[in-house]
Scaffold this active site. Sequence first.
Site, PDB file in Angstrom:
ATOM      1  CG  HIS A 162      -2.103   0.811   1.268  1.00 26.86           C
ATOM      2  ND1 HIS A 162      -2.492   1.616   0.236  1.00 26.86           N
ATOM      3  CD2 HIS A 162      -3.009   1.058   2.272  1.00 26.86           C
ATOM      4  CE1 HIS A 162      -3.573   2.316   0.584  1.00 26.86           C
ATOM      5  NE2 HIS A 162      -3.904   1.998   1.818  1.00 26.86           N
TER       6      HIS A 162
ATOM      7  CG  ASP B 164       2.804   4.653  -3.628  1.00 24.70           C
ATOM      8  OD1 ASP B 164       2.647   5.773  -3.124  1.00 24.70           O
ATOM      9  OD2 ASP B 164       2.258   3.616  -3.187  1.00 24.70           O
TER      10      ASP B 164
ATOM     11  CG  HIS C   5      -4.435   0.494  -8.343  1.00 23.22           C
ATOM     12  ND1 HIS C   5      -5.778   0.383  -8.050  1.00 23.22           N
ATOM     13  CD2 HIS C   5      -3.925   1.401  -7.482  1.00 23.22           C
ATOM     14  CE1 HIS C   5      -6.056   1.199  -7.056  1.00 23.22           C
ATOM     15  NE2 HIS C   5      -4.964   1.835  -6.692  1.00 23.22           N
TER      16      HIS C   5
HETATM   17  C1  LIG Z   1      -1.199   4.085  -3.196  1.00 21.42           C
HETATM   18  C2  LIG Z   1      -1.268   2.610  -3.274  1.00 21.42           C
HETATM   19  O1  LIG Z   1      -1.494   1.957  -2.307  1.00 21.42           O
HETATM   20  S1  LIG Z   1      -1.074   1.971  -4.821  1.00 21.42           S
HETATM   21  C3  LIG Z   1      -0.479   0.342  -4.541  1.00 21.42           C
HETATM   22  C4  LIG Z   1       0.933   0.367  -4.029  1.00 21.42           C
HETATM   23  N1  LIG Z   1       1.479  -0.988  -3.959  1.00 21.42           N
HETATM   24  C5  LIG Z   1       2.463  -1.407  -4.771  1.00 21.42           C
HETATM   25  O2  LIG Z   1       2.967  -0.689  -5.634  1.00 21.42           O
HETATM   26  C6  LIG Z   1       2.941  -2.808  -4.545  1.00 21.42           C
HETATM   27  C7  LIG Z   1       3.133  -3.589  -5.852  1.00 21.42           C
HETATM   28  N2  LIG Z   1       1.862  -3.935  -6.439  1.00 21.42           N
HETATM   29  C8  LIG Z   1       1.146  -5.004  -5.972  1.00 21.42           C
HETATM   30  O3  LIG Z   1       1.591  -5.751  -5.098  1.00 21.42           O
HETATM   31  C9  LIG Z   1      -0.228  -5.240  -6.553  1.00 21.42           C
HETATM   32  O4  LIG Z   1      -0.295  -4.766  -7.884  1.00 21.42           O
HETATM   33  C10 LIG Z   1      -1.351  -4.575  -5.700  1.00 21.42           C
HETATM   34  C11 LIG Z   1      -1.209  -4.976  -4.232  1.00 21.42           C
HETATM   35  C12 LIG Z   1      -1.284  -3.059  -5.803  1.00 21.42           C
HETATM   36  C13 LIG Z   1      -2.695  -5.035  -6.243  1.00 21.42           C
HETATM   37  O5  LIG Z   1      -2.783  -6.421  -6.014  1.00 21.42           O
HETATM   38  P1  LIG Z   1      -3.805  -7.341  -6.813  1.00 21.42           P
HETATM   39  O6  LIG Z   1      -5.115  -6.644  -6.943  1.00 21.42           O
HETATM   40  O7  LIG Z   1      -3.782  -8.675  -6.176  1.00 21.42           O
HETATM   41  O8  LIG Z   1      -3.091  -7.386  -8.240  1.00 21.42           O
HETATM   42  P2  LIG Z   1      -3.600  -8.096  -9.591  1.00 21.42           P
HETATM   43  O9  LIG Z   1      -4.803  -8.925  -9.358  1.00 21.42           O
HETATM   44  O10 LIG Z   1      -3.676  -7.027 -10.624  1.00 21.42           O
HETATM   45  O11 LIG Z   1      -2.360  -9.034  -9.961  1.00 21.42           O
HETATM   46  C14 LIG Z   1      -2.345  -9.713 -11.192  1.00 21.42           C
HETATM   47  C15 LIG Z   1      -1.025 -10.429 -11.367  1.00 21.42           C
HETATM   48  O12 LIG Z   1       0.014  -9.471 -11.559  1.00 21.42           O
HETATM   49  C16 LIG Z   1       1.044  -9.649 -10.610  1.00 21.42           C
HETATM   50  N3  LIG Z   1       1.493  -8.355 -10.169  1.00 21.42           N
HETATM   51  C17 LIG Z   1       0.701  -7.343  -9.747  1.00 21.42           C
HETATM   52  N4  LIG Z   1       1.463  -6.304  -9.399  1.00 21.42           N
HETATM   53  C18 LIG Z   1       2.745  -6.672  -9.591  1.00 21.42           C
HETATM   54  C19 LIG Z   1       3.962  -6.021  -9.376  1.00 21.42           C
HETATM   55  N5  LIG Z   1       4.017  -4.788  -8.899  1.00 21.42           N
HETATM   56  N6  LIG Z   1       5.098  -6.680  -9.703  1.00 21.42           N
HETATM   57  C20 LIG Z   1       5.062  -7.920 -10.168  1.00 21.42           C
HETATM   58  N7  LIG Z   1       3.923  -8.593 -10.392  1.00 21.42           N
HETATM   59  C21 LIG Z   1       2.771  -7.979 -10.087  1.00 21.42           C
HETATM   60  C22 LIG Z   1       0.391 -10.377  -9.461  1.00 21.42           C
HETATM   61  O13 LIG Z   1       1.329 -11.095  -8.703  1.00 21.42           O
HETATM   62  C23 LIG Z   1      -0.619 -11.249 -10.170  1.00 21.42           C
HETATM   63  O14 LIG Z   1       0.055 -12.384 -10.657  1.00 21.42           O
HETATM   64  P3  LIG Z   1      -0.560 -13.837 -10.374  1.00 21.42           P
HETATM   65  O15 LIG Z   1      -1.928 -13.808 -11.002  1.00 21.42           O
HETATM   66  O16 LIG Z   1       0.428 -14.741 -11.047  1.00 21.42           O
HETATM   67  O17 LIG Z   1      -0.587 -13.957  -8.882  1.00 21.42           O
HETATM   68  O1  LIG Z   2      -6.986   2.095  -3.780  1.00 23.40           O
HETATM   69  C1  LIG Z   2      -6.073   1.337  -3.421  1.00 23.40           C
HETATM   70  O2  LIG Z   2      -6.213   0.101  -3.285  1.00 23.40           O
HETATM   71  C2  LIG Z   2      -4.722   1.850  -3.163  1.00 23.40           C
HETATM   72  C3  LIG Z   2      -4.496   3.246  -3.609  1.00 23.40           C
HETATM   73  O3  LIG Z   2      -4.197   3.519  -4.763  1.00 23.40           O
HETATM   74  C4  LIG Z   2      -4.676   4.320  -2.641  1.00 23.40           C
HETATM   75  O4  LIG Z   2      -5.080   4.068  -1.505  1.00 23.40           O
HETATM   76  O5  LIG Z   2      -4.400   5.489  -2.997  1.00 23.40           O
END
Ligand SMILES: CC(=O)SCCNC(=O)CCNC(=O)[C@H](O)C(C)(C)COP(=O)(O)OP(=O)(O)OC[C@H]1O[C@@H](n2cnc3c(N)ncnc32)[C@H](O)[C@@H]1OP(=O)(O)O
Ligand SMILES: O=C([O-])CC(=O)C(=O)O
Length: 374
Positions: A220, A310, A259
Amino acid sequence: MAKQLSGAGLRGQVAGKTALSTVGKSGSGLTYRGYDVKDLAQNCQFEEVAYLILKGKLPNQSELDAYKAKLRGMRGLPSALKEVLERIPKNAHPMDVLRTGCSMLGNLEMETSFDQQQDVTDRMLACFPSIICYWYRFSHDGVRVDVETDDDSIGGHFLHMLHGEKPRELHEQVMHVSLILYAEHEFNASTFTARVCASTLSDMHSCVTGAIGSLRGPLHGGANEAAMEMIEGFTSPDDAEEKMMGMLERKEKIMGFGHAIYSDSDPRNEIIKQWSEKLAADVGDDVLYPVSVRCEEVMWREKKLFCNADFFHASAYNFMGIPTPLFTPIFVMSRLTGWAAHVMEQRADNRIIRPSAEYTGEELRPVPAISERA
Ligand SMILES: CC(=O)SCCNC(=O)CCNC(=O)[C@H](O)C(C)(C)COP(=O)(O)OP(=O)(O)OC[C@H]1O[C@@H](n2cnc3c(N)ncnc32)[C@H](O)[C@@H]1OP(=O)(O)O
Ligand SMILES: O=C([O-])CC(=O)C(=O)O
């Protein structure tokens, strides 16, 4: 194309109502109370957006002036809170410091009635930058920084205390944009934490303290720090590409990408990316920004994963001389508005949030005598 929203993590399930924001609705990437975040980031200061989110309308000039004056007058920290901050070690994580600071504030200035919710929130909005910088400057520089500055804005107040001098106009402007972009995002993990806590009719400080804990994780808000740690290890765009390909091969998560709701872009990215580019030109950077752009290209080419809010925040904050561990606390300074507004919304139409679980454990069985247990 809309993302398929189903599966674990409550994905795609409606868990309540909100009038605060829309995320990824077709035709509009992100809106706060009906205004496009791009429009807000281009035309408003953060305090106007905080007012909008917390009080329901954009302020007129005299309302904005009065609101800013109110916030300026609430920047001071009680001595008991300063004492607590002085006892937290230098190697603590600033998110933990903020969590403790928020909790301590709740002991000293308890919310005893929901009638106080707006004032309690404004107080946190005004003094969270003071909490972060008071601890940071004391533990790192041995300085008891003056937290009652006369800076016009929350972002300016933060930069002034951090660097010990009034911020440049460009930097104060970037802080406005950054805080606007981070302010609100529907039922994300930290906001949902705050709402669950609010649904028990708990106090505002408890809701916010819990939300800080949820935001801290690298999936997050913590992703902006994790992204910075990654990109500063890349010496050139080619080096970034080679190392990222290795990470992808090893199936490592790459922070700052992807995301839970958006399917092919995060509308906040193009805005903060533009500011990162401006700041790169300002500081004469020829590594970090091109490295970041290459990371974006590689992730899209290889995985169709895009930068979330981010990723380019990492380089933007770095160009303004902000230490990496303070990146996520800045997110808190902003998202506090969204959290508090959601708490107020929950309180106004509450039923305790209590979902059900699918049981996967043992069938009913008798307790064996202790002598018969393995
Ligand atoms: C402001 C915020 O909070 S924005 C989010 C900030 N977080 C990050 O940047 C962390 C990196 N990103 C992630 O871990 C994820 O994309 C999340 C947590 C944001 C969303 O998670 P989910 O909704 O479960 O992602 P989603 O369903 O789109 O994933 C699809 C596939 O892509 C992969 N994937 C998603 N994001 C990434 C990533 N950043 N790097 C590598 N692989 C990824 C997942 O592992 C998944 O693979 P799988 O089906 O083999 O398990
Ligand atoms: O909506 C989410 O899951 C994460 C995010 O981008 C935020 O909190 O700004």
